[in-house]
Each structure stands twice: as structure tokens, then as C-alpha cells.
Design a protein around this motif. Structure first.
Motif, PDB file in Angstrom:
ATOM      1  N   GLU A 277       0.899  -1.098  -0.053  1.00 21.90           N
ATOM      2  CA  GLU A 277       0.019   0.013   0.083  1.00 21.90           C
ATOM      3  C   GLU A 277       0.810   1.197   0.060  1.00 21.90           C
ATOM      4  OE1 GLU A 277      -3.707   0.270   0.108  1.00 21.90           O
ATOM      5  OE2 GLU A 277      -3.313  -1.747  -0.675  1.00 21.90           O
ATOM      6  N   ALA A 278       1.900   1.198   0.716  1.00 17.35           N
ATOM      7  CA  ALA A 278       2.905   2.428   0.851  1.00 17.35           C
ATOM      8  C   ALA A 278       3.482   2.653  -0.253  1.00 17.35           C
ATOM      9  CB  ALA A 278       3.885   2.223   1.833  1.00 17.35           C
ATOM     10  N   ALA A 279       3.878   1.629  -1.238  1.00 18.27           N
ATOM     11  CA  ALA A 279       4.579   1.631  -2.315  1.00 18.27           C
ATOM     12  C   ALA A 279       3.612   2.237  -3.531  1.00 18.27           C
ATOM     13  CB  ALA A 279       5.300   0.356  -2.957  1.00 18.27           C
ATOM     14  N   ALA A 280       2.450   1.820  -3.562  1.00 16.83           N
ATOM     15  CA  ALA A 280       1.327   2.146  -4.383  1.00 16.83           C
ATOM     16  C   ALA A 280       1.192   3.854  -4.269  1.00 16.83           C
ATOM     17  CB  ALA A 280       0.088   1.611  -4.293  1.00 16.83           C
ATOM     18  N   VAL A 281       1.337   4.258  -3.043  1.00 18.89           N
ATOM     19  CA  VAL A 281       0.824   5.739  -2.533  1.00 18.89           C
ATOM     20  C   VAL A 281       2.143   6.688  -3.162  1.00 18.89           C
ATOM     21  CG1 VAL A 281       0.400   7.471  -0.885  1.00 18.89           C
ATOM     22  CG2 VAL A 281      -1.034   5.145  -1.190  1.00 18.89           C
ATOM     23  N   ALA A 282       3.220   5.983  -2.788  1.00 17.65           N
ATOM     24  CA  ALA A 282       4.557   6.805  -3.079  1.00 17.65           C
ATOM     25  C   ALA A 282       4.667   7.129  -4.638  1.00 17.65           C
ATOM     26  CB  ALA A 282       5.700   6.150  -2.524  1.00 17.65           C
ATOM     27  N   GLU A 283       4.354   5.943  -5.302  1.00 20.24           N
ATOM     28  CA  GLU A 283       4.478   6.052  -6.750  1.00 20.24           C
ATOM     29  C   GLU A 283       3.564   7.202  -7.160  1.00 20.24           C
ATOM     30  OE1 GLU A 283       4.333   3.318 -10.861  1.00 20.24           O
ATOM     31  OE2 GLU A 283       3.787   2.273  -8.884  1.00 20.24           O
ATOM     32  N   THR A 284       2.166   6.990  -6.771  1.00 18.37           N
ATOM     33  CA  THR A 284       1.123   8.079  -7.330  1.00 18.37           C
ATOM     34  C   THR A 284       1.272   9.433  -7.145  1.00 18.37           C
ATOM     35  OG1 THR A 284      -0.698   6.335  -7.026  1.00 18.37           O
ATOM     36  CG2 THR A 284      -1.173   8.467  -6.922  1.00 18.37           C
ATOM     37  N   PHE A 285       1.909   9.551  -5.762  1.00 15.76           N
ATOM     38  CA  PHE A 285       2.834  11.167  -5.550  1.00 15.76           C
ATOM     39  C   PHE A 285       3.879  11.463  -5.688  1.00 15.76           C
ATOM     40  CE2 PHE A 285      -1.558  10.110  -3.467  1.00 15.76           C
ATOM     41  CZ  PHE A 285      -2.401  11.391  -3.433  1.00 15.76           C
ATOM     42  N   GLY A 286       4.768  10.506  -5.987  1.00 15.84           N
ATOM     43  CA  GLY A 286       6.029  11.230  -6.200  1.00 15.84           C
ATOM     44  C   GLY A 286       6.935  11.163  -4.997  1.00 15.84           C
ATOM     45  N   VAL A 287       6.637  10.599  -4.137  1.00 13.06           N
ATOM     46  CA  VAL A 287       7.133  10.889  -2.631  1.00 13.06           C
ATOM     47  C   VAL A 287       7.671   9.619  -1.951  1.00 13.06           C
ATOM     48  CG1 VAL A 287       5.459  12.779  -1.888  1.00 13.06           C
ATOM     49  CG2 VAL A 287       5.023  10.204  -1.330  1.00 13.06           C
ATOM     50  N   GLY A 288       8.627   9.841  -1.222  1.00 12.82           N
ATOM     51  CA  GLY A 288       9.296   8.760  -0.646  1.00 12.82           C
ATOM     52  C   GLY A 288       8.438   8.400   0.607  1.00 12.82           C
ATOM     53  N   ILE A 289       8.376   7.056   1.026  1.00 16.17           N
ATOM     54  CA  ILE A 289       7.722   6.570   2.257  1.00 16.17           C
ATOM     55  C   ILE A 289       8.685   5.403   2.799  1.00 16.17           C
ATOM     56  CG2 ILE A 289       5.819   5.285   3.202  1.00 16.17           C
ATOM     57  CD1 ILE A 289       4.062   6.506   0.962  1.00 16.17           C
ATOM     58  N   ASP A 290       8.886   5.799   4.205  1.00 17.70           N
ATOM     59  CA  ASP A 290       9.618   4.843   4.905  1.00 17.70           C
ATOM     60  C   ASP A 290       8.667   4.033   5.649  1.00 17.70           C
ATOM     61  OD1 ASP A 290      12.358   3.829   5.989  1.00 17.70           O
ATOM     62  OD2 ASP A 290      11.392   4.795   7.936  1.00 17.70           O
ATOM     63  N   LEU A 291       8.914   2.793   5.994  1.00 18.28           N
ATOM     64  CA  LEU A 291       8.076   2.286   6.970  1.00 18.28           C
ATOM     65  C   LEU A 291       8.739   1.303   7.792  1.00 18.28           C
ATOM     66  CD1 LEU A 291       5.506   1.028   7.712  1.00 18.28           C
ATOM     67  CD2 LEU A 291       5.398  -0.458   5.742  1.00 18.28           C
ATOM     68  N   ARG A 292       8.683   1.454   9.308  1.00 18.59           N
ATOM     69  CA  ARG A 292       9.002   0.639  10.198  1.00 18.59           C
ATOM     70  C   ARG A 292       7.925  -0.146  11.112  1.00 18.59           C
ATOM     71  NH1 ARG A 292      10.631   3.346  14.118  1.00 18.59           N
ATOM     72  NH2 ARG A 292       9.885   5.584  13.788  1.00 18.59           N
ATOM     73  N   ILE A 293       8.134  -1.460  10.994  1.00 19.22           N
ATOM     74  CA  ILE A 293       6.960  -2.370  11.659  1.00 19.22           C
ATOM     75  C   ILE A 293       7.754  -3.038  12.759  1.00 19.22           C
ATOM     76  CG2 ILE A 293       5.662  -4.326  11.010  1.00 19.22           C
ATOM     77  CD1 ILE A 293       5.699  -3.409   8.091  1.00 19.22           C
ATOM     78  N   SER A 294       6.860  -3.219  13.967  1.00 16.87           N
ATOM     79  CA  SER A 294       7.072  -3.909  14.733  1.00 16.87           C
ATOM     80  C   SER A 294       5.824  -4.943  15.436  1.00 16.87           C
ATOM     81  CB  SER A 294       7.578  -3.268  16.170  1.00 16.87           C
ATOM     82  OG  SER A 294       6.546  -2.268  16.661  1.00 16.87           O
ATOM     83  N   VAL A 295       6.104  -6.321  15.313  1.00 12.42           N
ATOM     84  CA  VAL A 295       4.992  -7.194  15.493  1.00 12.42           C
ATOM     85  C   VAL A 295       5.308  -7.387  17.166  1.00 12.42           C
ATOM     86  CG1 VAL A 295       3.961  -9.164  15.120  1.00 12.42           C
ATOM     87  CG2 VAL A 295       4.983  -8.106  13.263  1.00 12.42           C
ATOM     88  N   SER A 296       4.368  -7.038  17.930  1.00 10.90           N
ATOM     89  CA  SER A 296       4.475  -7.439  19.458  1.00 10.90           C
ATOM     90  C   SER A 296       3.811  -8.947  19.828  1.00 10.90           C
ATOM     91  CB  SER A 296       3.858  -6.466  20.225  1.00 10.90           C
ATOM     92  OG  SER A 296       2.361  -6.186  20.064  1.00 10.90           O
TER      93      SER A 296
END
Length: 381
Positions: A277-296
Motif C-alpha cells: 500500500e505504501a509503495a502504491a501511494v509513493a508512486e502515485t504522489f512521487g514521494v518517498g515513504i519509509d516504513l518501520r514495523i514491529s510485531v508484538s
């Protein structure tokens, strides 16, 4: 003389064991259990105090385990309390103090039940293990996980385990937990180009991209639930630019979402979806999106069967209430125990946990001890 679980609860509440401080709580339990013939071992790790107590032989054919924690959350604004939070003050049959509900009463009840059981009707071929941590309310990296690592290395094992967390919703006995949803946190940082709000064509605004991404995530239907779980949920919990100006397009924007998920998903499968989802939005808007995930914690289920039936029967026999088998609520240390042995959770009504003036009715502590004692008798019968 029977061990008084209400008095033990009060003694534990007087120990200021705000996570990760031990506060004297585990030392108090070690003294009680050692005096009753339990072999006690401190399994401290990473600055966290943990206690394992065993009655009976290592490698016994049948071994019943209890798990719980003595660490508590901070008291918050102490002036908002009507009683000192670590004084264990009693009013009209109700005990007040931080940890009174979550979960020093649960630990006191199962410790008292175990002590009396081994002194009155010791199981000849069985063992009872108490795994008590000081790191459930904190990161939970060096708590129950450390106890289970030590047990695996030392050949210690539980056939089944009961976690004494507060599980009842409205009335003592109405809920037994046979699983928990998984929990995942994801932090998104959208990076654009800062500029003057009057000349947006010279900037690259990260906010529309973030708004689109958060809307896509929050609008998604993850599933319709499963046999034992409610539908998974995603909550947007914060969006922040740190921008105090009205005429500046910021360079970056951050947002955090929390996902509570059932057994249709894993942390890995949800992480892959979030990245997509982040990659799709980043491509549409031409921005960079960094994602950090933690599974507790991953979603897990102890299927209804002999162990949950044994616990439910004991609850009904002592309270007259037929408990619901549930997977609701947040995470608990059962998420670690489930990799070791079948695990269920049962405890007091949790309405006041983590609140100002946390409290527990004293009769409920005695009833909880009676339930745990019946479970032990039935298990070793």
C-alpha cells in the motif's frame, strides 16, 4: 493454616514494583514458596527480575504451570488518587492500590492455592511450576520469554499453563481466554520537498500522500472474523508534521497505525500488505515513504478441549457462572507460553486495571484462590 491470598495481595501491592523495578515483590514470593518446599530460582535477564518456583521432580509426568507478573504500570498523577497507590489501603471490603487487579491479586491467588495444595494433598507423580516475571508491562523481552528460554535449557517443562491475567468482563467467572489477537505497529514517514505555501508547485507536499495512505488503510476490510476471533482492525493512532507555520509546506509527515489481527493473518502477511500500500501511494504522489514495523505478538488459539474444559468446569463450580471462551482483548504473556504448552487465561474482573484508584473486592481474591485450587485438584485427580 491456609494461606490468605488477600493478605498476600496487600503485601505485594506495598512493593513499589513499577516496571522494570522488582520492588521486593519477587523476594516476598520466593520466601513464601521456599518455605512451602518449592525450589526457587531467580532467572534475571537484561536488568529484569524473574522467578521460577517448582514443587515436585523435574521431568514429572504431569506438571501444571501458572504464569503471572508482579510489575505494574506507573501510577500517573499521584494527586489524583484518593489513597496512596502503594499503601494497600482497605475500604469497605475493597483493597486499593496499583497492581491490585493487574495482577498482584492473581499471582497471590495462584501462589496461595499452590502452597496449600502441596501441603495438604501433594501430587505424588506431579509437579507445579510458577513462572513469575517483572517484565510484562514493559518491553516483555526479558520476562516470561527469559523464563521459557531458561526452562528449555534446563529441561524444565509445563504440561499446561494457566495465566492469571484479569479476564472477566462484568462478573468473576464470565470469561476464559483461549487465545489472543496479534498486534502490529507500523510507523510511516512520507518525505517530500519543503516549500512556500504560496508556491506549491515548487514543493512536494507529503500531506496529501499521507492522507491518501491513511484513508486506504483505515477503509480496508481486513476480514470478517473467524470461528473464534472477531474481525481484525486497523486504527490510525497518530498523524504528525511538527509544523507550527501556516505558510510552509513541510518536508515530512509521520503517522502510526496499530493492527489487531486474528488467525487469518500473520505479522509477515500484514507487513507485506502495508508495504504494498505504501509503495502504491509513493508512486502515485512521487514521494518517498519509509516504513518501520514491529510485531508484538502473533494471533494464537488454544483450541477448546480438555484443558479449557477443566478450567471452565472449575470456574462454574466455584462461581455458578458458565464462562465464555474468548480471544478478545490485548496481548499478554500467553503469546510466549503458547509455544511451550497449551495455555489458557483466567482471572478477575479487570475494569479498574491501569486506572487511578485501581482496586479489587477482597472476596473476589478468595474466590479466585478457590477456583485455582479446584483446578489443581481436578488436574491431578
Amino acid at each position: 493454616m491456609a494461606t490468605d491470598p488477600a493478605r498476600l495481595t496487600a503485601d505485594l501491592v506495598r512493593c513499589p514494583s513499577v516496571t522494570p523495578e522488582e520492588g521486593g515483590a519477587l523476594a516476598l514470593l520466593e520466601s513464601l514458596l521456599s518455605g512451602a518446599g518449592f525450589r526457587c530460582v531467580r532467572v534475571d535477564r537484561g536488568g529484569v527480575a524473574n522467578l521460577l518456583a517448582r514443587w515436585g521432580e523435574k521431568g514429572a509426568v504431569r506438571s501444571f504451570g501458572f504464569n503471572g507478573h508482579t510489575d505494574v504500570v506507573p501510577v500517573g498523577d499521584e494527586d489524583a488518587w484518593s489513597v496512596p497507590p502503594f499503601a494497600a489501603e482497605e475500604r469497605d471490603g475493597v483493597l486499593y492500590g496499583r497492581g491490585a487487579t493487574d495482577m498482584k491479586s492473581g499471582v497471590a491467588a495462584f501462589a496461595a492455592a499452590a502452597v496449600d495444595f502441596v501441603q495438604e494433598t501433594p501430587p505424588g507423580d506431579g509437579a507445579i511450576l510458577l513462572a513469575i516475571t517483572g517484565d510484562e508491562e514493559g518491553p516483555a523481552v526479558d520476562g516470561t520469554a527469559a523464563l521459557l528460554d531458561w526452562m528449555a535449557a534446563e529441561g524444565e517443562a509445563m504440561s499446561v499453563c494457566l495465566v492469571g491475567e484479569p479476564t472477566s468482563r462484568e462478573r468473576l467467572g464470565d470469561t476464559v481466554k483461549i487465545g489472543r489477537r496479534g498486534s502490529l505497529n507500523a510507523v510511516f514517514t512520507v518525505t517530500g520537498v519543503q516549500g512556500h505555501a504560496a508556491y506549491p508547485h515548487r514543493a512536494k507536499n507529503p500531506l496529501p500522500a499521507m492522507a491518501r495512505l491513511m484513508d486506504r488503510l483505515a477503509s480496508a476490510e481486513l476480514d470478517n472474523g473467524t470461528e473464534h476471533f472477531d474481525p481484525s482492525t486497523l486504527a490510525v493512532v497518530t498523524i504528525d508534521t511538527g509544523n507550527p507555520a501556516t505558510n510552509v509546506i513541510p518536508a515530512a509527515c509521520r503517522a502510526t497505525v496499530n493492527v489487531r489481527f486474528n488467525d487469518r493473518h500473520t505479522g509477515e502477511s500484514l507487513s507485506a500488505w502495508l508495504r504494498s500500500e505504501a509503495a502504491a501511494v509513493a508512486e502515485t504522489f512521487g514521494v518517498g515513504i519509509d516504513l518501520r514495523i514491529s510485531v508484538s505478538g502473533e494471533a494464537f488459539l488454544t483450541p477448546p478441549g480438555p484443558f479449557s474444559d477443566l478450567v471452565a468446569r472449575a470456574v462454574e463450580a466455584e462461581t455458578g457462572v458458565t464462562p465464555e471462551l474468548s480471544t478478545s482483548g490485548g496481548t499478554s504473556d500467553a503469546r510466549f507460553v503458547k509455544d511451550h504448552c497449551p495455555v489458557v487465561e483466567f482471572g478477575l474482573v479487570g475494569k479498574s486495571m491501569h486506572q487511578v484508584d485501581e482496586h479489587v473486592p477482597l472476596p473476589h481474591i478468595h474466590s479466585l484462590k478457590a477456583i485455582y485450587a479446584r483446578i489443581l485438584r481436578d488436574f491431578f485427580a
